[in-house]
Design a protein around this motif. Structure first.
Motif, PDB file in Angstrom:
ATOM      1  N   ALA A  75       0.832  -1.211   0.000  1.00  0.00           N
ATOM      2  CA  ALA A  75       0.000   0.000   0.000  1.00  0.00           C
ATOM      3  C   ALA A  75       0.861   1.252   0.000  1.00  0.00           C
ATOM      4  O   ALA A  75       0.563   2.237  -0.700  1.00  0.00           O
ATOM      5  N   GLU A  79       2.246   1.764  -3.488  1.00  0.00           N
ATOM      6  CA  GLU A  79       1.228   2.285  -4.399  1.00  0.00           C
ATOM      7  C   GLU A  79       0.952   3.759  -4.108  1.00  0.00           C
ATOM      8  O   GLU A  79       0.771   4.569  -5.035  1.00  0.00           O
ATOM      9  N   ASP A  80       0.936   4.101  -2.838  1.00  0.00           N
ATOM     10  CA  ASP A  80       0.692   5.506  -2.462  1.00  0.00           C
ATOM     11  C   ASP A  80       1.825   6.399  -2.961  1.00  0.00           C
ATOM     12  O   ASP A  80       1.593   7.509  -3.447  1.00  0.00           O
ATOM     13  N   SER A 117      -2.306   2.101  -8.764  1.00  0.00           N
ATOM     14  CA  SER A 117      -2.435   0.745  -8.218  1.00  0.00           C
ATOM     15  C   SER A 117      -1.521  -0.220  -8.953  1.00  0.00           C
ATOM     16  O   SER A 117      -1.347  -0.132 -10.177  1.00  0.00           O
ATOM     17  N   LEU A 126      -4.894  -5.539  -8.821  1.00  0.00           N
ATOM     18  CA  LEU A 126      -6.353  -5.553  -8.767  1.00  0.00           C
ATOM     19  C   LEU A 126      -6.770  -6.709  -7.874  1.00  0.00           C
ATOM     20  O   LEU A 126      -6.289  -7.838  -8.038  1.00  0.00           O
ATOM     21  N   THR A 128      -1.848  -5.064 -12.339  1.00  0.00           N
ATOM     22  CA  THR A 128      -2.338  -4.064 -13.284  1.00  0.00           C
ATOM     23  C   THR A 128      -1.317  -3.891 -14.415  1.00  0.00           C
ATOM     24  O   THR A 128      -0.137  -4.252 -14.272  1.00  0.00           O
TER      25      THR A 128
END
Length: 291
Positions: A37, A40-41, A46, A49, A59
């Motif tokens: 996370a 991704e942040d 993202s 999925l 993705t």
């Protein structure tokens, strides 16, 4: 992106299961999920999925990141290995400054050949410099090291040196003097000749004058603009000078090399910049000592 994020992401792509991926790298599943996370942040998009029906999928952006990171990791490994070889002195280059007109002595030549055989990935280069620029080439980084007469580094605190060998000196005189190459002469035998000096070698000038005075006479001198010109002046009969038989002029039919008892041996030093951390310098020196 941290190395932990990188490791979690790569393992997640391989397994497509956070729980299994976390177990594979010995991490709790919640900590693993937090790293994905956070990555991704940081990236702003993202990487996976998630759905109950199809499970975990990468993705398109995540797949592009994965392929790029695989390539980057391979390149990093190659770069790390290359840097390690350079650090061990097994790759890179070693530039050695040599005085203009001087031939390599047998010990240096042997070391160069052995170095090339043992470390073929190191590009060893020999560059010829006039006397005035020989030490400058080491100081400014053009050369990694050079060979020069002992005492040449006096007053140069940025240079280090080790005395490595001695070379026999001769008085170089015009062939017109018809000297006997087998006879041992004294400097006093040549007191009527001009002793040639050069502006770029004050230490050698001082040594020659002092040796003449010790022999009981004040020498007549002529000053050449540089060391190489001085040797050419000897060849045309303008005076006499001192050099070793490692000088190319040993093949000239216009000069004779004669022994004089006052000046026989000259020490030579291996010289390098103290802030030059090229590991090939230490390796070359060790091999030189082995010779």
């Amino acid at each position: 992106m941290t190395l932990t994020m990188f490791e979690c992401f790569m393992e997640a792509v391989k397994t497509l299961n956070f729980t299994v991926a976390a177990q594979n790298i010995h991490m709790t599943q919640p900590a693993f999920s937090r790293n994905i996370a956070a990555m991704e942040d940081e990236l702003g998009f993202s990487l996976f999925l998630r759905s109950k029906q199809s499970g975990l999928r990468v993705t398109p952006a995540g797949l592009a990141m994965y392929n790029g990171l695989v390539k980057l990791n391979t390149e990093y490994g190659m770069l790390r290995d290359q840097a390690a070889r350079i650090n061990r002195g097994e790759e890179g280059e070693l530039v050695i400054g040599i005085l203009n007109g001087m031939c390599l002595d047998s010990k240096t030549m042997e070391t160069v050949h052995r170095f090339q055989e043992r470390y073929p990935q190191v590009d060893i280069k020999l560059i010829s410099y006039p006397l005035k620029r020989l030490l400058q080439s080491v100081e400014n980084g053009e050369s990694d090291m050079c060979f020069s007469v002992c005492g040449a580094v006096e007053g140069r605190e940025n240079l280090l040196h080790e005395d490595v060998f001695e070379i026999e000196n001769y008085l170089i005189v015009p062939a017109s003097l018809h000297c006997d190459s087998k006879k041992m002469y004294s400097l006093k035998d040549f007191r009527e000749q001009y002793f040639l000096l050069s502006e770029d070698s004050p230490e050698l000038n001082h040594l020659l004058i002092e040796k003449c005075r010790e022999a009981g006479f004040e020498p007549k001198t002529k000053m050449a603009p540089d060391y190489d010109t001085k040797m050419l002046w000897v060849e045309i009969g303008k005076g006499i000078g001192i050099n070793s038989k490692e000088h190319f002029m040993k093949n000239s039919p216009y000069v004779d090399f004669v022994k004089v008892k006052e000046i026989r041996m000259d020490g030579y030093s291996m010289i390098w910049q103290k802030d030059n951390y090229n590991p090939a310098i230490a390796i070359f020196y060790s091999m030189f000592e082995e010779s």
